[in-house]
Design an enzyme around this catalytic site. Structure first.
Site, PDB file in Angstrom:
ATOM      1  CE  LYS A  98      31.881  42.552  70.196  1.00  0.00           C
ATOM      2  NZ  LYS A  98      32.505  42.196  71.244  1.00  0.00           N
TER       3      LYS A  98
ATOM      4  CB  SER B  27      31.905  44.734  73.438  1.00  0.00           C
ATOM      5  OG  SER B  27      33.231  44.017  72.627  1.00  0.00           O
TER       6      SER B  27
ATOM      7  CB  SER C 115      34.423  41.831  75.061  1.00  0.00           C
ATOM      8  OG  SER C 115      34.918  43.451  75.211  1.00  0.00           O
TER       9      SER C 115
END
Length: 500
Positions: free
Chosen positions: A82, A158, A182
């Site tokens: 990520k 996210s 997230s």
């Protein structure tokens, strides 16, 4: 595309049916093909990944069968990190922010090192909202992430880039992180398995050991429960240098449940928003499946003040953002201005400056009490798990959650408001997005483990995950129930072929 889980491809390597280089090239080709449609990947490490795969293959050819059996679980399997935190030596971690677009990591953080030690080969980084503050992924730096199920919708945030990439078969699994849902939010919106582990389970540091005072944790999104279990088994730890730690999981094999569970379920939205009809149907259908599997399902939920909890969290976000921005300012040698960041980031940053230290201390005490109260909810009522929807509806359309022009004007003049009014603005700024994802923040505050499972949607409907919370340190029970639901055919972790 990658239509099987990561364990499957790892086993293919170990049984000499495919090479690591072939899998990495497959990932790179799929990213090249699909990423222009989804915008899930921000950077690709093609040359480095291929070189690493060749080294792995060369090493593999020297091994005996016994040595092959002892290889790391995910030896040679491609993965995305990520692009938020997850520092990878020599690579930029932009966090979706113009401020960090050239910030290169000097070392691997402990989570990334654990991913590498598990045998993965990193092929790139996944798209995120700026600094992870949203439940959708749409940074001004890299643009929005399209949902593989419906390109007019966002994949969530996210960890939206990671979820979209896995669902579209670019890679079999992708690293993610969860500070308020997230991992679980985009897993729910795309139809994947998304675990937020207990606080203190996953390696942290160096540099940042608390992660929003323990609210944020790294892990992954995956296609299967066994991938989630095997990854957890491979990287979870008892890190005594961490401010938070738990004993390691003792189980090494995922065995079937040998007893019926007592599972609470509720549909009360903690911020008192209306419950979306599709979310209600999801819970009812999941409860029916649980009953069919022999579990006791009780219609009761954990009661707490969701507005108080989320406002407290926004204050912590603000203070932690001030700390981060001060470090960036020191590196830049100048103050950060509104031109440097997006409006949401600016508002959170400036609000943090006016949060009193006494408020911060009280908030941490509130989190501690919520942790005690939620644990008591399980213990006193003899509940094994608690079920809610993951999200209060399906994935949002692009721009559905944009702030109004009037709100944007107020946020740009955040310093003109006193502390109380700033917090009211923050709550209003997030009101529509929080109404869509109100179920996932509590577990970040308390440190409890929770998982979003991709219950099969009805024909023609977009996915919404079933959200299960367990007692502290009881991830194994989440894995067992998830495996039971998966074996019964109630989950859908299949890849989606994306066509523009």
């Amino acid at each position: 595309m990658f239509d099987q889980d990561a364990v499957y491809y790892a086993e293919q390597i170990k049984t000499k049916q495919v090479t690591a280089e072939a899998l990495v090239e497959k990932a790179l080709k799929q990213i090249e093909k699909v990423n222009p449609i989804l915008n899930a990947v921000t950077v690709v490490h093609a040359e480095e990944a291929i070189a690493t795969a060749k080294q792995y293959d060369q090493y593999f050819r020297t091994l005996t069968d016994l040595q092959i059996d002892r290889l790391p679980t995910f030896f040679g399997v491609p993965i995305l990190l990520k692009d938020l935190g997850q520092s990878h030596k020599g690579h930029i971690s932009a966090g979706g922010s113009k401020l960090l677009k050239e910030a290169k990591a000097e070392a691997n953080d402990n989570f990334v090192q654990a991913i590498l030690d598990a045998g993965f080969i990193v092929v790139g980084r996944s798209n995120v909202p700026e600094l992870g503050y949203k439940n959708i992924s749409d940074s001004e730096l890299f643009g929005a992430v399209n949902n593989p199920h419906d390109l007019s919708r966002n994949a969530g945030g996210s960890s939206g880039g990671s979820a979209a990439a896995v669902k579209a078969g670019m890679v079999p699994i992708a690293a993610a992180s969860d500070g308020g849902g997230s991992i679980r939010i985009p897993a729910s919106f795309t139809g994947l398995v998304g675990l937020k582990p207990s606080r203190g389970r996953i390696p942290v540091g160096p540099g940042n050991y608390r992660g929003w005072q323990g609210a944020s944790v790294n892990f992954a999104v995956s296609k299967s429960v066994r991938d989630t279990f095997e990854l957890f088994k491979a990287i979870h730890t008892m890190q005594l240098t961490s401010p938070f730690h738990l004993p390691k999981m003792t189980e090494t094999e995922l065995v079937p449940l040998d007893r019926p569970l007592r599972i609470a379920y509720s549909m009360r939205v903690p911020n008192l928003s209306p419950l979306d009809p599709q979310a209600e149907t999801l819970v009812e259908r999941t409860a029916m499946y649980l009953k069919e599997l022999g579990h006791e399902v009780v219609p009761v939920g954990f009661e707490y003040d969701g507005i108080e909890a989320i406002q407290a969290y926004y204050k912590v976000n603000g203070v932690e953002t001030v700390v981060m921005m001060e470090a960036i300012e020191a590196a830049l040698g100048r103050p950060i201005t509104l031109d440097d960041v997006e409006l949401v980031t600016w508002a959170i940053y400036r609000s943090g400056i006016k949060v009193p230290a006494t408020d911060y201390s009280k908030i941490l005490s509130l989190w501690d009490q919520l942790r005690v109260d939620l644990e008591a909810f399980f213990v006193d009522n003899q509940f094994d798990l608690w079920l809610t929807p993951t999200n209060n509806g399906v994935a949002p359309l692009h721009h559905q959650l944009d702030v109004t022009p009037a709100m944007a004007k107020d946020l740009s003049h955040m310093d003109a408001f006193d502390g109380d009014d700033q917090q009211k603005l923050i709550l209003e700024m997030f009101r529509s997005s929080l109404s869509l994802t109100p179920f996932t923040q509590l577990q970040n505050l308390t440190g409890h483990p929770a998982i979003s499972l991709p219950i099969k949607a009805e024909a023609g409907q977009l996915p919404i995950g079933a959200h299960f919370t367990a007692k502290i340190g009881q991830e194994y029970l989440l894995f067992q129930l998830g495996q039971q639901l998966e074996d019964a055919g109630y989950l859908d972790g299949n890849a989606v072929e994306v066509v523009k």
